[in-house]
Design a protein around this motif. Structure first.
Motif, PDB file in Angstrom:
ATOM      1  N   THR A  36       0.743  -1.184  -0.210  1.00 50.33           N
ATOM      2  CA  THR A  36       0.067   0.050  -0.028  1.00 50.33           C
ATOM      3  C   THR A  36       0.850   1.299  -0.075  1.00 50.33           C
ATOM      4  N   GLN A  37       0.256   2.483  -0.055  1.00 55.15           N
ATOM      5  CA  GLN A  37       0.853   3.695   0.011  1.00 55.15           C
ATOM      6  C   GLN A  37       1.617   3.966   1.192  1.00 55.15           C
ATOM      7  N   PRO A  38       2.652   4.907   1.523  1.00 52.05           N
ATOM      8  CA  PRO A  38       3.375   4.876   2.504  1.00 52.05           C
ATOM      9  C   PRO A  38       2.229   5.951   3.435  1.00 52.05           C
ATOM     10  N   ASP A  39       2.165   5.707   4.616  1.00 46.82           N
ATOM     11  CA  ASP A  39       1.447   6.835   5.515  1.00 46.82           C
ATOM     12  C   ASP A  39       1.529   8.296   5.247  1.00 46.82           C
ATOM     13  N   LYS A  40       0.245   9.023   5.193  1.00 42.78           N
ATOM     14  CA  LYS A  40       0.108  10.404   4.790  1.00 42.78           C
ATOM     15  C   LYS A  40       0.148  11.170   5.922  1.00 42.78           C
ATOM     16  N   PRO A  41       1.045  12.487   5.642  1.00 43.89           N
ATOM     17  CA  PRO A  41       0.851  13.296   6.675  1.00 43.89           C
ATOM     18  C   PRO A  41      -0.372  14.172   6.822  1.00 43.89           C
ATOM     19  N   VAL A  42      -1.016  14.329   7.846  1.00 41.99           N
ATOM     20  CA  VAL A  42      -2.464  15.224   8.008  1.00 41.99           C
ATOM     21  C   VAL A  42      -2.173  16.039   9.143  1.00 41.99           C
ATOM     22  N   GLY A  43      -3.252  16.826   9.441  1.00 43.70           N
ATOM     23  CA  GLY A  43      -3.148  17.953  10.468  1.00 43.70           C
ATOM     24  C   GLY A  43      -2.676  19.240   9.620  1.00 43.70           C
ATOM     25  N   ARG A  44      -2.866  20.438  10.621  1.00 41.82           N
ATOM     26  CA  ARG A  44      -2.462  21.709  10.271  1.00 41.82           C
ATOM     27  C   ARG A  44      -0.883  21.846   9.639  1.00 41.82           C
ATOM     28  N   HIS A  45       0.009  21.134  10.738  1.00 42.58           N
ATOM     29  CA  HIS A  45       1.512  21.217  10.107  1.00 42.58           C
ATOM     30  C   HIS A  45       1.910  20.041   9.745  1.00 42.58           C
ATOM     31  N   GLY A  46       1.002  19.190   9.185  1.00 42.31           N
ATOM     32  CA  GLY A  46       1.460  17.720   8.659  1.00 42.31           C
ATOM     33  C   GLY A  46       2.412  16.899   9.758  1.00 42.31           C
ATOM     34  N   SER A  47       2.098  17.139  11.052  1.00 34.72           N
ATOM     35  CA  SER A  47       2.912  16.514  11.835  1.00 34.72           C
ATOM     36  C   SER A  47       2.156  15.045  12.360  1.00 34.72           C
ATOM     37  N   VAL A  48       1.173  14.722  11.817  1.00 39.25           N
ATOM     38  CA  VAL A  48       0.519  13.430  12.233  1.00 39.25           C
ATOM     39  C   VAL A  48       0.212  12.529  10.972  1.00 39.25           C
ATOM     40  N   LEU A  49       0.886  11.398  11.190  1.00 34.35           N
ATOM     41  CA  LEU A  49       0.819  10.576  10.072  1.00 34.35           C
ATOM     42  C   LEU A  49      -0.566   9.651  10.223  1.00 34.35           C
ATOM     43  N   ARG A  50      -1.377   9.629   8.831  1.00 38.93           N
ATOM     44  CA  ARG A  50      -2.362   8.607   8.739  1.00 38.93           C
ATOM     45  C   ARG A  50      -2.195   7.437   7.934  1.00 38.93           C
ATOM     46  N   ALA A  51      -2.583   6.439   8.433  1.00 38.62           N
ATOM     47  CA  ALA A  51      -2.324   5.183   7.690  1.00 38.62           C
ATOM     48  C   ALA A  51      -3.155   4.794   6.872  1.00 38.62           C
ATOM     49  N   PRO A  52      -2.959   4.212   5.421  1.00 40.77           N
ATOM     50  CA  PRO A  52      -4.127   3.968   4.573  1.00 40.77           C
ATOM     51  C   PRO A  52      -5.137   2.994   5.099  1.00 40.77           C
ATOM     52  N   ALA A  53      -6.179   2.985   4.617  1.00 42.07           N
ATOM     53  CA  ALA A  53      -7.386   2.118   5.221  1.00 42.07           C
ATOM     54  C   ALA A  53      -6.979   0.751   4.920  1.00 42.07           C
ATOM     55  N   VAL A  54      -6.313   0.230   3.919  1.00 40.20           N
ATOM     56  CA  VAL A  54      -5.681  -1.011   3.434  1.00 40.20           C
ATOM     57  C   VAL A  54      -4.970  -1.477   4.447  1.00 40.20           C
ATOM     58  N   LYS A  55      -3.980  -0.733   5.052  1.00 39.42           N
ATOM     59  CA  LYS A  55      -2.868  -1.065   6.060  1.00 39.42           C
ATOM     60  C   LYS A  55      -3.619  -1.296   7.074  1.00 39.42           C
ATOM     61  N   GLU A  56      -4.472  -0.450   7.647  1.00 34.53           N
ATOM     62  CA  GLU A  56      -5.009  -0.659   8.885  1.00 34.53           C
ATOM     63  C   GLU A  56      -5.933  -1.949   8.963  1.00 34.53           C
ATOM     64  N   TYR A  57      -6.622  -2.380   7.769  1.00 29.90           N
ATOM     65  CA  TYR A  57      -7.128  -3.578   7.877  1.00 29.90           C
ATOM     66  C   TYR A  57      -6.291  -4.820   7.784  1.00 29.90           C
ATOM     67  N   ALA A  58      -5.111  -4.446   6.880  1.00 29.37           N
ATOM     68  CA  ALA A  58      -4.177  -5.642   7.091  1.00 29.37           C
ATOM     69  C   ALA A  58      -3.590  -6.121   8.360  1.00 29.37           C
ATOM     70  N   LEU A  59      -3.023  -4.833   8.920  1.00 32.41           N
ATOM     71  CA  LEU A  59      -2.443  -5.276  10.235  1.00 32.41           C
ATOM     72  C   LEU A  59      -3.438  -5.683  11.366  1.00 32.41           C
ATOM     73  N   SER A  60      -4.541  -5.683  11.123  1.00 33.81           N
ATOM     74  CA  SER A  60      -5.607  -5.965  12.119  1.00 33.81           C
ATOM     75  C   SER A  60      -5.882  -7.531  11.980  1.00 33.81           C
ATOM     76  N   VAL A  61      -5.756  -8.037  10.758  1.00 28.50           N
ATOM     77  CA  VAL A  61      -5.714  -9.547  10.452  1.00 28.50           C
ATOM     78  C   VAL A  61      -4.446 -10.117  10.312  1.00 28.50           C
ATOM     79  N   GLY A  62      -3.296  -9.509  10.785  1.00 28.42           N
ATOM     80  CA  GLY A  62      -2.030  -9.906  10.788  1.00 28.42           C
ATOM     81  C   GLY A  62      -1.191 -10.267   9.762  1.00 28.42           C
ATOM     82  N   LEU A  63      -1.534  -9.406   8.526  1.00 22.70           N
ATOM     83  CA  LEU A  63      -0.936  -9.757   7.301  1.00 22.70           C
ATOM     84  C   LEU A  63       0.488  -8.631   7.197  1.00 22.70           C
ATOM     85  N   PRO A  64       1.494  -9.138   6.618  1.00 23.54           N
ATOM     86  CA  PRO A  64       2.599  -8.219   6.800  1.00 23.54           C
ATOM     87  C   PRO A  64       2.336  -7.153   5.562  1.00 23.54           C
TER      88      PRO A  64
END
Length: 337
Positions: A36-64
């Motif tokens: 999937t794509q790299p985590d994306k900077p979000v927030g006013r100063h881009g200081s917070v990284l948001r994981a792609p939806a696919v990454k969040e699901y993949a990690l929740s089911v134990g996929l690399p």
């Protein structure tokens, strides 16, 4: 060959792709890794990284999960090769280099949210609605050198109601995409990878009974802000389709401008239009002219008045036209352009 014997690498990023990945995991297919794509900077100063939806699901089911910055990066290519995939499945991801899509022995197929060869490109759902299509669908095809031009494997159709917007069609194609992905994989498994596919040129000739040279392609290029600006100098039907083809995102917009003979001193202001309604009321006014009747807001087009139902002023919240008119008493001194 059985499901457990087919090693699959899945590639995708947004929510649209999660539905297919979930179908593969819950369906017992052997997904060995997710790209999937790299985590994306979000927030006013881009200081917070948001994981792609696919990454969040993949990690929740134990996929690399692999998140390469560049698809040709040698370290990524070698890591991907280490998973020894038989097949790669791509849904809503970026363009892949040959060194990646040609890696598995059974190739790489993509789930595209349109009936190819029509609507090749980044925004097929939007453009199919903008163009007033009554039918769209999903296509699986093998990737090759050019974007969205590979050999077609399967297609499934989806009806677009006249009142449907992007959200409705997105939801429908998201679920239909997961169905066609699993059907395509089952086909590949049952044929031990030797699945029949059709070149898009041959598909045009067979499906539409015309030569590919006479066939008119409708493309689906990426949308930019200026692409989403409403042109009122066209029919009400065209504007109506344009608005719903961009709603709720990225959203059609226009500019409220004071009339030349107005005594109101105000700067032009951009307005997002989320929803309109056809009226079948003949109009002879200049396109963009505004008409207010009993808390209803109408805009002139080249043939009929079009009613605006939901809109949003710059810096404000989305609101019904009635609420907008209650707070904008001088609307009669403006037009849209």
């Amino acid at each position: 060959m059985e499901k457990k014997d087919l090693r699959i690498v899945f590639m995708g990023t947004p929510e649209f792709a999660v539905e297919t990945l979930r179908a593969l995991v819950e369906g017992g297919y052997n997904v060995v890794a997710v790209v999937t794509q790299p985590d994306k900077p979000v927030g006013r100063h881009g200081s917070v990284l948001r994981a792609p939806a696919v990454k969040e699901y993949a990690l929740s089911v134990g996929l690399p999960v692999l998140q390469p910055e560049k698809m040709k990066d040698p370290a990524f290519v070698e890591e991907l090769r280490s998973y020894d995939a038989d097949l790669q499945v791509v849904v809503a991801f970026r363009m892949l280099p040959e060194i990646v899509w040609a890696m598995p022995r059974f190739g790489t197929f993509n789930v595209h949210a349109a009936l190819l060869p029509q609507y090749r490109g980044a925004a097929p759902i939007n453009w199919s609605i903008i163009n007033g299509e009554t039918t769209t669908g999903v296509t699986t095809f093998f990737l090759d050198h050019d974007i969205d031009t590979g050999r077609i494997i399967l297609q499934k159709k989806f009806n677009i109601p006249d009142e449907a917007d992007v959200e409705y069609v997105y939801e429908g194609l998201m679920h239909l995409g997961s169905e066609i992905a699993t059907e395509t994989i089952d086909l590949i498994i049952s044929h031990n990878g030797l699945v029949t596919s059709t070149s898009q040129e041959e598909f045009i000739t067979n499906e539409f009974q015309v030569s590919s040279s006479n066939f008119q392609l409708k493309l689906a290029p990426k949308l930019f802000k200026e692409t989403c600006r409403i042109n009122w100098n066209q029919t009400a039907k065209n504007v109506y389709d344009f608005v719903r083809g961009l709603s709720p995102i990225p959203t059609a917009w226009t500019t409220l401008v004071p009339n030349a003979d107005s005594t109101v001193s105000a700067a032009p202001v951009d307005v997002k239009i989320f929803k309109t309604q056809k009226t079948v009321r003949t109009c002879s006014s200049v396109p963009g002219t505004l008409l207010v009747e009993k808390s209803h807001l109408f805009v002139a087009t080249t043939d009929e008045w079009l009613e605006v139902l939901d809109l949003q002023l710059a810096g404000k919240k989305r609101m019904p036209a009635r609420d907008f008119l209650n707070g904008f008493k001088s609307i009669a001194n403006f037009h849209m352009e």
